[in-house]
Design an enzyme around this catalytic site. Structure first.
Site, mmCIF file in Angstrom:
data_model
loop_
_atom_site.group_PDB
_atom_site.id
_atom_site.type_symbol
_atom_site.label_atom_id
_atom_site.label_comp_id
_atom_site.label_asym_id
_atom_site.label_seq_id
_atom_site.Cartn_x
_atom_site.Cartn_y
_atom_site.Cartn_z
ATOM 1 N N CYS A 123 -3.498 -14.161 -3.562
ATOM 2 C CA CYS A 123 -3.149 -14.657 -2.217
ATOM 3 C C CYS A 123 -3.475 -16.138 -2.076
ATOM 4 C CB CYS A 123 -3.849 -13.839 -1.134
ATOM 5 S SG CYS A 123 -5.641 -13.871 -1.250
ATOM 6 N N ARG A 162 0.834 -1.204 0.000
ATOM 7 C CA ARG A 162 0.000 0.000 0.000
ATOM 8 C C ARG A 162 0.870 1.256 0.000
ATOM 9 N NH1 ARG A 162 -3.104 -2.501 4.879
ATOM 10 N NH2 ARG A 162 -4.705 -3.699 3.834
ATOM 11 N N PHE A 217 -11.877 -4.985 -5.311
ATOM 12 C CA PHE A 217 -11.829 -5.844 -4.112
ATOM 13 C C PHE A 217 -11.244 -5.026 -2.955
ATOM 14 C CE2 PHE A 217 -11.185 -8.405 -7.914
ATOM 15 C CZ PHE A 217 -12.182 -9.360 -7.811
ATOM 16 N N ASP A 249 -16.355 -3.281 -4.056
ATOM 17 C CA ASP A 249 -16.399 -4.558 -3.342
ATOM 18 C C ASP A 249 -17.845 -5.045 -3.319
ATOM 19 O OD1 ASP A 249 -14.203 -5.882 -1.122
ATOM 20 O OD2 ASP A 249 -16.296 -6.496 -0.881
ATOM 21 N N ASP A 293 -6.937 -6.928 -5.969
ATOM 22 C CA ASP A 293 -6.522 -7.760 -4.832
ATOM 23 C C ASP A 293 -7.677 -8.672 -4.415
ATOM 24 O OD1 ASP A 293 -5.106 -8.802 -2.688
ATOM 25 O OD2 ASP A 293 -5.690 -7.181 -1.330
HETATM 26 N N1 SAH Z 1 -7.395 -5.242 -0.764
HETATM 27 C C1 SAH Z 1 -8.052 -5.423 0.501
HETATM 28 C C2 SAH Z 1 -8.321 -6.872 0.833
HETATM 29 C C3 SAH Z 1 -9.193 -7.585 -0.141
HETATM 30 S S1 SAH Z 1 -9.962 -9.012 0.496
HETATM 31 C C4 SAH Z 1 -7.237 -4.739 1.597
HETATM 32 O O1 SAH Z 1 -6.109 -4.311 1.316
HETATM 33 O O2 SAH Z 1 -7.713 -4.644 2.714
HETATM 34 C C5 SAH Z 1 -11.015 -9.499 -0.786
HETATM 35 C C6 SAH Z 1 -12.303 -8.720 -0.894
HETATM 36 O O3 SAH Z 1 -12.946 -9.124 -2.098
HETATM 37 C C7 SAH Z 1 -13.329 -8.928 0.198
HETATM 38 O O4 SAH Z 1 -13.633 -7.696 0.781
HETATM 39 C C8 SAH Z 1 -14.565 -9.502 -0.499
HETATM 40 O O5 SAH Z 1 -15.784 -8.951 -0.002
HETATM 41 C C9 SAH Z 1 -14.348 -9.045 -1.906
HETATM 42 N N2 SAH Z 1 -14.947 -9.838 -2.982
HETATM 43 C C10 SAH Z 1 -14.970 -11.169 -3.134
HETATM 44 N N3 SAH Z 1 -15.510 -11.500 -4.332
HETATM 45 C C11 SAH Z 1 -15.833 -10.334 -4.958
HETATM 46 C C12 SAH Z 1 -16.377 -10.004 -6.235
HETATM 47 N N4 SAH Z 1 -16.691 -10.961 -7.116
HETATM 48 N N5 SAH Z 1 -16.530 -8.706 -6.544
HETATM 49 C C13 SAH Z 1 -16.202 -7.735 -5.669
HETATM 50 N N6 SAH Z 1 -15.666 -7.994 -4.463
HETATM 51 C C14 SAH Z 1 -15.470 -9.259 -4.105
#
Ligand code: SAH
Length: 391
Positions: free
Chosen positions: A334, A210, A226, A248, A294
């Site tokens: 991940c 970040r 995401f 998200d 992500d």
């Molecule tokens: N980048 C974030 C962590 C991401 S975790 C950080 O730095 O904190 C992954 C996220 O993807 C979760 O919040 C989950 O709700 C979301 N997610 C999962 N499938 C999804 C989709 N198809 N479209 C949008 N969001 C999604």
């Protein structure tokens, strides 16, 4: 006192001989006379001691080693407290300034299979994912108290009960009150809801990545796909981004992302969008200067890798298409079972399909508080690339 022992088949499972911490059930000659979660000794078929681990007769991974040694040993309270002390020292040594949230225990990476401990200010949020971890819990709690944590919250995965029969209820193990804290990461404030958030409430493993985004965000139009609670979004805005779209599927996550942004940058141009990223990335509109991808882990088992690969390729292809020439893509996986080489091949495929010039500027990983045991490559779960996408 001596522990029950497990004997390996000859010539099989060289990896344990090379300090890999997992013994697979197909690689053993004799089962130990021990219950679930008990400590067992692991020996070669020549009766040579390799080390000790936690036993799970019901799992594909029948033993997870926490100590490699050729000498007989005992594991008392002092031993487990020592593990906590050692982990604490490492974190104190490397923690960046103005940061009070980090991972204190990273399972195999800290030679403690199945135990995760994340620190949020004065609270330690614990995951106990193996029965062995449950059996040593009191010692760990003593260790946490010794290094100064009075507030301990348990936030387990349902799988821990199903596969390891871990019998612990989520909630405060020590302390009480609201299951949330406001923490600081590189001087930025985030509210972390460990009671109802995902995992232990925050993705600590992206801290350094970040910061890299922050440093290149001036005046940029950024898409954070995401976005969860807005980690990348806030850093981009703190770095002077012109506008950030956070996307998200979880409306709770998106609301908290916006709250986190406003807490730090009240007049930020931030659009908090609840949508499926696979759909959102297909929308046509203005092009972005930076796209962050992500997603959650698409594959958790080797069987799921092929399907996951298609998912990653689709995302990256459409992520690249959302970039103006000269834009940057921060792309991550991940999934522990998708290794660095495979991830790069998938992104290569996406770039080729998009028909754009693409250069790798940075290769990203997980930070020091998520250490990777060099004998346990599966522990390197977070992989990322920063790509410059040309014409
Ligand atoms: N980048 C974030 C962590 C991401 S975790 C950080 O730095 O904190 C992954 C996220 O993807 C979760 O919040 C989950 O709700 C979301 N997610 C999962 N499938 C999804 C989709 N198809 N479209 C949008 N969001 C999604």
């Amino acid at each position: 006192m001596s522990y029950p022992s497990l004997t390996l088949l000859s010539g099989r499972d060289r990896s344990v001989v090379n300090r890999h911490p997992w013994v697979f059930s197909g690689a053993i000659k004799s089962h130990p006379k021990a219950g679930l979660g008990e400590i067992i000794a692991v020996k070669t078929n020549h009766d040579q001691l390799l080390g000790y681990g936690f036993h799970n007769p019901n799992s594909r991974i029948i033993c997870r080693l926490f100590e490699f040694t050729s000498e007989e040993r005992e594991f008392d309270r002092e031993y487990w407290i020592g593990k906590v002390r050692t982990a604490w020292k490492l974190r104190q040594r490397f923690l960046p300034p103005d940061t009070n949230c980090f991972r204190l225990l990273h399972a195999e990476g800290d030679f403690l299979p199945g135990v995760i401990a994340d620190v949020y200010g004065d609270v330690l949020v614990l995951q106990i994912l193996t029965k062995g971890g449950e059996l040593i819990l009191d010692h760990l709690l003593e260790g946490f108290q010794e290094i100064g944590f009075q507030n301990i919250y348990l936030k387990n995965k349902e799988a821990a009960e199903r596969f390891e029969q871990v019998n612990l209820e989520n909630g405060w193990l020590r302390g009480e009150g609201e299951a949330e804290r406001v923490v600081r990461e590189h001087g930025l404030e985030f509210r972390v809801d460990f009671g109802s958030g995902q995992k232990t409430g925050f993705f600590l493993d992206q801290r350094e990545n970040r910061l890299l985004l922050q440093n290149v965000s001036r005046d940029a139009r950024v898409l954070n796909a995401f976005s969860y609670t807005g980690g990348f979004s806030l850093y981009a805005l703190a770095g002077g981004a012109a506008v950030v779209d956070s996307v998200d599927v979880s409306s709770d996550a998106v609301a908290l992302a916006d709250e986190n942004v406003r807490r730090n940058v009240p007049d930020a141009k931030h659009n908090a969008i609840v949508a499926d990223c696979f759909d959102f990335l297909r929308r046509e509109g203005n092009l972005y200067d930076i796209v962050v991808l992500d997603p959650p882990a698409f594959a958790r088992t080797p069987k799921a890798v092929q399907r996951a690969s298609r998912g990653y390729k689709d995302l990256n292809l459409h992520g690249i298409k959302q970039l103006r020439p000269g834009g940057l893509l921060f792309t991550f996986s991940c999934s522990g079972v998708v290794d660095r080489d495979l991830f790069r091949k998938i992104v290569f495929g996406a770039a080729a399909d998009a028909g754009r010039d693409v250069r790798i500027l940075h290769q990203l990983s997980q930070p020091f508080d998520h250490p990777i045991n060099i004998y346990h490559p599966e522990g390197e779960y977070l992989k990322g690339l920063v790509l410059e996408v040309g014409e």
